[in-house]
Write an enzyme that holds these catalytic residues in place. Structure first.
Site, short mmCIF file in Angstrom:
data_model
loop_
_atom_site.label_atom_id
_atom_site.label_comp_id
_atom_site.label_asym_id
_atom_site.label_seq_id
_atom_site.Cartn_x
_atom_site.Cartn_y
_atom_site.Cartn_z
CB THR A 129 -0.90 -0.01 1.25
OG1 THR A 129 -1.54 1.26 1.39
CG2 THR A 129 -0.10 -0.26 2.53
CG ASP A 130 -1.21 4.91 -0.90
OD1 ASP A 130 -1.66 4.33 0.10
OD2 ASP A 130 -1.89 5.70 -1.60
CD GLU A 131 -2.99 3.58 4.76
OE1 GLU A 131 -2.68 3.47 5.95
OE2 GLU A 131 -4.17 3.55 4.36
CE1 TYR A 154 -3.05 -2.54 6.03
CE2 TYR A 154 -2.92 -0.20 5.48
CZ TYR A 154 -3.04 -1.52 5.09
OH TYR A 154 -3.14 -1.84 3.75
CE LYS A 158 0.07 -4.52 3.08
NZ LYS A 158 -0.42 -5.87 2.62
P1 NAD Z 1 -9.77 -7.14 3.10
O1 NAD Z 1 -9.65 -6.80 4.55
O2 NAD Z 1 -11.04 -6.87 2.39
O3 NAD Z 1 -9.44 -8.69 2.87
C1 NAD Z 1 -8.39 -9.35 3.49
C2 NAD Z 1 -8.59 -10.85 3.30
O4 NAD Z 1 -7.46 -11.51 3.92
C3 NAD Z 1 -9.85 -11.39 3.97
O5 NAD Z 1 -10.50 -12.28 3.10
C4 NAD Z 1 -9.31 -12.10 5.20
O6 NAD Z 1 -10.14 -13.18 5.64
C5 NAD Z 1 -7.96 -12.59 4.71
N1 NAD Z 1 -7.01 -12.83 5.81
C6 NAD Z 1 -6.75 -12.02 6.88
N2 NAD Z 1 -5.84 -12.60 7.69
C7 NAD Z 1 -5.49 -13.79 7.12
C8 NAD Z 1 -4.58 -14.82 7.46
N3 NAD Z 1 -3.87 -14.77 8.58
N4 NAD Z 1 -4.48 -15.89 6.63
C9 NAD Z 1 -5.21 -15.96 5.49
N5 NAD Z 1 -6.11 -15.01 5.12
C10 NAD Z 1 -6.24 -13.94 5.92
O7 NAD Z 1 -8.55 -6.38 2.42
P2 NAD Z 1 -8.46 -5.71 0.99
O8 NAD Z 1 -8.96 -4.34 1.07
O9 NAD Z 1 -9.00 -6.66 -0.02
O10 NAD Z 1 -6.86 -5.63 0.85
C11 NAD Z 1 -6.12 -6.68 0.24
C12 NAD Z 1 -4.65 -6.31 0.23
O11 NAD Z 1 -4.47 -5.09 -0.47
C13 NAD Z 1 -4.05 -6.09 1.61
O12 NAD Z 1 -2.75 -6.63 1.61
C14 NAD Z 1 -4.01 -4.58 1.76
O13 NAD Z 1 -2.97 -4.18 2.62
C15 NAD Z 1 -3.75 -4.16 0.34
N6 NAD Z 1 -4.24 -2.83 -0.05
C16 NAD Z 1 -5.52 -2.46 0.19
C17 NAD Z 1 -5.99 -1.23 -0.25
C18 NAD Z 1 -7.40 -0.78 -0.03
O14 NAD Z 1 -7.73 0.37 -0.34
N7 NAD Z 1 -8.29 -1.62 0.46
C19 NAD Z 1 -5.11 -0.37 -0.91
C20 NAD Z 1 -3.78 -0.77 -1.13
C21 NAD Z 1 -3.37 -2.01 -0.70
O1 TDX Z 2 -15.81 6.81 8.81
C1 TDX Z 2 -14.81 7.27 8.25
N1 TDX Z 2 -14.67 8.63 8.15
C2 TDX Z 2 -13.58 9.21 7.55
O2 TDX Z 2 -13.49 10.44 7.50
C3 TDX Z 2 -13.78 6.43 7.70
C4 TDX Z 2 -13.89 4.93 7.79
C5 TDX Z 2 -12.70 7.04 7.11
N2 TDX Z 2 -12.59 8.38 7.05
C6 TDX Z 2 -11.42 8.98 6.39
C7 TDX Z 2 -10.08 8.46 6.85
C8 TDX Z 2 -9.23 8.54 5.60
O3 TDX Z 2 -8.71 9.85 5.46
O4 TDX Z 2 -11.51 8.61 5.01
C9 TDX Z 2 -10.22 8.30 4.47
C10 TDX Z 2 -10.24 6.87 3.97
O5 TDX Z 2 -10.34 6.03 5.10
P1 TDX Z 2 -10.31 4.43 4.98
O6 TDX Z 2 -11.38 4.00 4.03
O7 TDX Z 2 -10.30 3.86 6.36
O8 TDX Z 2 -8.92 4.18 4.22
P2 TDX Z 2 -7.42 4.60 4.59
O9 TDX Z 2 -7.23 4.79 6.02
O10 TDX Z 2 -7.04 5.73 3.67
O11 TDX Z 2 -6.67 3.25 4.14
C11 TDX Z 2 -7.07 2.57 2.93
O12 TDX Z 2 -6.18 2.82 1.88
C12 TDX Z 2 -4.92 2.20 1.92
C13 TDX Z 2 -7.23 1.07 3.15
O13 TDX Z 2 -8.07 0.83 4.26
C14 TDX Z 2 -5.91 0.39 3.34
O14 TDX Z 2 -6.09 -1.02 3.41
C15 TDX Z 2 -5.03 0.72 2.17
O15 TDX Z 2 -3.77 0.16 2.36
#
Ligand code: NAD
Ligand code: TDX
Length: 349
Positions: A129-131, A154, A158
């Site tokens: 992730t970019d975070e 988090y 990562k």
């Molecule tokens: P998510 O939380 O929706 O899904 C995570 C999945 O991993 C779930 O199905 C969960 O059951 C499984 N999991 C958790 N712990 C586990 C373990 N110990 N063993 C096996 N499976 C396990 O997450 P997402 O949003 O789909 O993110 C997927 C990946 O992308 C992550 O690595 C996250 O860091 C990365 N990512 C997410 C975002 C975003 O905006 N959501 C952005 C950039 C990167």
């Molecule tokens: O209720 C809310 N109100 C609010 O203002 C929530 C849930 C979030 N926010 C803000 C926090 C952030 O600035 O919105 C922005 C987005 O929040 P999230 O959806 O929680 O995402 P973020 O914290 O940016 O992280 C996401 O992007 C990078 C994903 O959850 C991560 O898994 C990914 O790596």
């Protein structure tokens, strides 16, 4: 061009992993089978995979921390590539309970890398992730060479996993690639993240909680664009390389919430005020990163990949998906989506 045989996908029942599986199985260029290893935490939802061809999608309920299971799956299914999505992924949860983030995101990644270390013919792609780069001010942009400055548990977990991928690759001569994506949105996203939470709260007439003053900026990437970028890296990415995947699409949170409210009102045929009045400013997230933005030049230049989604069109389609799928929402809200586990395992034992 890498030859992709059978894939081991971790976390394939989650939001992005399931999008990747749906997309890859619909791609005629992929003829293998996907082994989907998922521990089914609260974020795992097999409804996300309803309709995928069961002959080409083998679901395994198990933990990436279980190294023996990982090794057995790689050997039994003649896996050529591991695509590692599994993670604890929600920043707010990491603030309240960092332990599982360290276990899954760092130790779990090490277990997978160790399995590859003993099987160096397997390519390993790490989804990050970019975070990990921390927070930008008003100016600037993240690139693959930005320093690691994680600010949440988090992001730190990562970042830790990224360092393991790099070190295992270098030390043990493994074939690895890694990608850092910006904030994903799209269908099937668990309603703890900003966009689905706001959509569902609009539909229920609940407050729309904006953290702090809502001036934080995120770069939004459609989940299908992310899945396609990962596929491109799997096929053409150079071993040892890192690729950043951005949406080229920065929005202030408050502007985004106003846009969501406008679109929900339009799609429901109701006055915007019905939803606008739900916007509520709440206490800020501790350590809340101000701004993320990804340059995306490297993947465009070297792999000829660019995001395709128009954001407002993608948001509208995402809202339409939630409106068209009340059963998915209901099963998430009631917890019924987790009953699959009971039923399935009751049958098996
Ligand atoms: P998510 O939380 O929706 O899904 C995570 C999945 O991993 C779930 O199905 C969960 O059951 C499984 N999991 C958790 N712990 C586990 C373990 N110990 N063993 C096996 N499976 C396990 O997450 P997402 O949003 O789909 O993110 C997927 C990946 O992308 C992550 O690595 C996250 O860091 C990365 N990512 C997410 C975002 C975003 O905006 N959501 C952005 C950039 C990167
Ligand atoms: O209720 C809310 N109100 C609010 O203002 C929530 C849930 C979030 N926010 C803000 C926090 C952030 O600035 O919105 C922005 C987005 O929040 P999230 O959806 O929680 O995402 P973020 O914290 O940016 O992280 C996401 O992007 C990078 C994903 O959850 C991560 O898994 C990914 O790596």
């Amino acid at each position: 061009m890498r030859t992709l045989g059978n894939l081991l996908v971790t976390g394939g029942a989650g939001f992005i992993g399931s999008a990747f599986i749906r997309r890859v199985l619909a791609n005629p260029a992929f003829t293998g089978t996907i082994i989907d290893l998922d521990a089914m935490t609260y974020a795992g939802n097999l409804d996300n995979l309803a309709g995928v061809d069961p002959a080409r999608h083998v679901f395994v309920h198990g933990d990436i921390l279980d190294g023996q299971l990982v090794e057995k799956l790689v050997d039994e299914h003649r896996i050529t590539t591991i695509v590692h999505f599994a993670a604890e992924s929600h920043v707010d949860r990491s603030i309240h309970g960092p332990g599982t983030f360290i276990q899954t995101n760092i130790v779990g990644t090490m277990r997978l890398l160790d399995a590859v270390r003993a099987r160096p013919h397997v390519h390993f792609h790490h989804i990050s992730t970019d975070e990990v780069y921390g927070s930008l001010g008003k100016d600037g942009i993240f690139t693959e060479t930005s320093p690691y400055l994680p600010n949440s548990p988090y992001a730190a977990s990562k970042a830790g996993s990224d360092h393991l991928v790099r070190a295992w690759g270098r030390t043990y001569h493994l074939s690895t690639t890694m990608s850092h994506a910006s904030n994903n949105y799209g269908p099937y996203q668990f309603p703890e993240k900003l966009i689905p939470l706001m959509i569902l709260n609009c539909l229920e007439g609940k407050p729309l909680p904006v953290y702090g003053d809502g001036q934080n900026i995120r770069d939004w990437l459609h989940v299908d664009d992310h899945a396609d970028a990962v596929w491109r890296i799997l096929e053409r990415g150079e071993a040892g390389q890192v690729y950043d995947i951005g949406g080229g699409n920065e929005w202030k949170n408050l502007d985004l919430v106003h846009e969501l409210v406008r679109l929900v009102a339009e799609l429901k045929g109701e006055p915007v005020d019905t939803y606008r009045q739900l916007i509520t400013f709440v206490k800020d997230r501790p350590g809340h990163d101000l701004r993320y933005a990804i340059e995306g030049e490297k993947i465009a230049r070297e792999l000829d990949w660019r995001p395709t989604y128009d954001f407002v069109a993608g948001l509208r389609a995402t809202i339409q998906w939630y409106l068209a799928n009340p059963a998915w929402i209901e099963r998430v809200k009631t917890g019924a989506y987790r009953q699959w586990l009971d039923t399935n395992y009751a049958t098996r034992s």
